[in-house]
Design an enzyme around this catalytic site. Structure first.
Site, mmCIF file in Angstrom:
data_model
loop_
_atom_site.group_PDB
_atom_site.id
_atom_site.type_symbol
_atom_site.label_atom_id
_atom_site.label_comp_id
_atom_site.label_asym_id
_atom_site.label_seq_id
_atom_site.Cartn_x
_atom_site.Cartn_y
_atom_site.Cartn_z
ATOM 1 C CE LYS A 89 16.185 -29.049 26.675
ATOM 2 N NZ LYS A 89 16.464 -28.196 27.819
ATOM 3 C CB SER A 159 15.767 -24.883 26.325
ATOM 4 O OG SER A 159 16.292 -25.676 27.431
ATOM 5 C CB SER A 183 16.186 -24.637 30.259
ATOM 6 O OG SER A 183 16.545 -23.709 29.507
#
Lengths: 447, 447
Positions: A89, A159, A183
């Site tokens: 990420k 997210s 997330s």
């Protein structure tokens, strides 16, 4: 890459199970270089529509894969993830690559000089860093371009949107996300894959852009629960392994938790969790529906207050950015957070500590809880990353939270079932979650 | 403050035991405001000579102490450290105060906008932040102005020099330090106080300036072992408490570890540790001298290589600072670190993982190890913070490391005995270390 979405709506593909891939690599039947080239080929096919990857480290990953291949030839296996590609990420530092956090304020960011500690731990375990995956802006709500591989007209969640979409699209066997609210677990549910979110703050967050550090926790994506658990196992620090005893084969004690809070879930979703419970009972586990003595609504409120207070303080400098460089949702959260008094924050943390103890004390001897991951399947469009409220109370309770795929709804989109445990039980819980996934799947719950 | 050292050589004073102070506060017999004013008065007396404090938060701490006093009057006790003042090493963020890291490169640093997570946890437990204590530059070897309260011509050790000196001088009952190599346990040994360094990476390091994040670990100073353990207990995260069972009263199994590595210790120091072992045996604990199967010299080398690699990458930006703004020892470490290849670092981490498992597997069932904290007492002068090599192998092994005062040498300076345990055993180990300290002290080992 081509910006025109390919006219297909389902990009879902199993990228291979980690235990199998790792064994094939160790036994010389699969070259890490071939595995990586397979990922790169798959990215070419899916990326124009899915947009899960921020940056693919083509040159370095191929070189490293060839190095891993040579090591196997020489009888060297670095660790349990030897030669397994992983997506990171883009709020997590990878040395040599800028960490852009999907924010205009980071447009000119210099390459990170050091790996995040979790990235180093992955490399120690032998993993290959395939690239950086898309994220919402600073892991808050401003969306990324990534789309849901089950239907590109829908969000993959946030997210950690790119990480979940990358795994679901079959471009990589595993990926890292982070969870402050929901997330890690929510994108997994929306994308029909598995995630292992360890106990809150179990891992070092060095090299990870902070949002609310009472909660920020690195988590792991895989196609199946054993895949996600395998990545956790490979990087679990020594101090988080003690006291673990080999799981007996005896039946597990599982609570299908009830609370007024989850009444707003769609019937299909409630039924999917009930189906998991039935299949577990059919597999001879002790499954019981029980009410929580602590209010999940209160947990949700306490989590939101403490999180926004911290976002306000930790990211206050973003208020100084020129207008338009930081999304308005994040700016508003920072402003709201800064209006919360220190005393309200500290009181909420104290209350949370009490509630956490009360909750787990009331459920001693329980191996796992079942709970719907989301009230609905992935919303249409990519502007809204979906409702986090079913997950954030579990983040606040602080134990491991696994997302287990639990079939699909009538709209063809995946349903996720949470499987959760007590804080600190992570290493044992990985095995419990795998047994639960096996029992649920053996009986056909997961599609 | 006056820069002329006061002409006395011993500033040591017990600032009060935390359990007693906390009880007196809870029962309304001691006002937190009076306790804080006592600390401020003591600082006025000692600080011209000791120079342990970088900045004392006079206004905020008095206001907060009065708030804590009102709370007690209203029947409110925030937590186990309600009203207890704590000093914070100046590489750890306290909201509203600049974090200067004792570096010219930080001379113009803005105030931190958020507390470090460990500072928030202290506030949740009811503690008061008395101020920031001196540190070596960025917690590396360039010394701070702090001096040893036992003899101001000697170093208090480093890097957490101010925190250890502040507690030893009786200016505050507890303080935070950080350890990457030996930076919590060594200053405690030199200053004749106790320290509890938890398992490596057990706590969030958010808001703490990083040095080498494979090791950077927050640790706790107190006058006695129960004091240091009380601060640990008060902030220990939920996930690090499971599996703890009430300690039986039965005798402990203790190993007085032998290794060629410690032969360079002064006889007085070896004898002090032997004396502890004898007193523990006299108190009916099972104490045995045993050799380590793993080489402490190898552990030391592996630790040094991995640490310098990380310092090189993590602090590389300091190479861009104008000359003279960063101490030469740190600059040289960064340069050395950047010459270490990625593969050498990863191999060393893998080897460390193996050695750690081998070490603790060979000593299953052992409750604690005894080991000298330092080869000699605190060196004269403040330019050299002393030898870290007896401690860094334990930092690398990854378990809790307690410094227990073990008397004084002929030069009048304190001797520290390490009491160490297995990674992840922290919560139980706090109780073990207290029992060991009690048995050692009951027999007059600690002076």
């Amino acid at each position: 890459m081509n910006d025109t979405p390919v006219q297909t709506t389902n990009y879902v593909a199993d990228p291979g199970r980690i235990a199998d891939l790792a064994r094939h690599i160790r036994e010389g039947e699969l070259s890490p270089a071939d595995l990586v080239r397979g990922c790169l080929d798959r990215i070419k096919v899916t990326e124009p529509a899915i947009k899960a990857w921020r940056e693919v480290c083509v040159d370095t990953v191929v070189t490293e894969a060839e190095q891993r291949a040579k090591e196997v030839e020489g009888g060297i296996v670095c660790g349990p993830l030897h030669g397994i590609p992983v997506g990171i990420k883009d709020i997590i530092d990878v040395a040599g690559v800028p960490t852009r956090c999907n924010s205009l304020s980071r447009a000119g960011a210099a390459p990170a000089t050091a790996d995040a500690e979790i990235v180093s731990a992955l490399r120690v375990a032998g993993a290959l860093i395939l690239g950086k995956t898309e994220t919402t802006e600073f892991a808050y709500f401003n969306p990324s371009p990534a789309r849901n591989p089950h239907n590109i007209e829908h969000t993959p969640g946030g997210s950690s949107s790119g990480s979940a979409a990358a795994v679901a699209a079959g471009t990589v066997p595993a990926a890292l996300g982070t969870q402050t609210m929901a997330s890690v677990n929510r994108p997994a549910a929306y994308c029909g894959i598995a995630a292992f979110k360890p106990s809150t703050r179990l891992f070092s967050t060095f090299g990870i852009e902070p949002l609310s550090t009472l909660y920020d926790t690195v988590g792991f994506y895989g196609w199946s629960v054993p895949d996600a658990a395998a990545v956790f196992d490979a990087v679990c620090p020594t101090h988080a392994r003690p006291g673990w005893k080999e799981l007996r084969d005896s039946p597990l004690t599982i609570v299908a938790l009830q609370d007024p809070f989850i009444e707003e879930a769609d019937d299909e979703i409630k039924q999917a969790v009930e189906r998991v419970a039935e299949r577990l009972a059919a597999a001879s586990h002790a499954v019981e529906a029980k009410h929580s003595r602590v209010s999940f609504n209160q947990l949700y409120d306490l989590h939101l207050l403490t999180m926004e207070y911290e976002i306000g303080r930790i990211q206050r400098r973003l208020l100084d950015e020129p207008e338009g460089r930081v999304g308005i949702k994040l700016i508003e959260a920072i402003r709201r957070g800064n209006k919360i008094a220190d005393s309200a924050y500290l009181d909420a943390r104290r209350k949370l500590d009490e509630v956490r103890i009360e909750f787990f004390d009331a459920f001693r001897g329980v191996d796992a809880f079942l709970w719907p991951a989301t009230p609905k399947t992935a919303p249409k469009g990519i502007a809204w990353t979906g409702e986090p409220k079913f997950i954030s109370p579990w983040t606040a309770l602080g134990g491991p939270v696994v997302t287990m795929p639990a079939g699909c709804a009538a709209d063809g989109l995946p349903i996720g079932c949470l499987v959760t445990g007590a804080p600190g039980s992570d290493f044992r819980f990985g095995r419990i979650a795998c047994r639960i996934a096996e029992a649920a799947e053996a009986h056909g719950t997961a599609s």
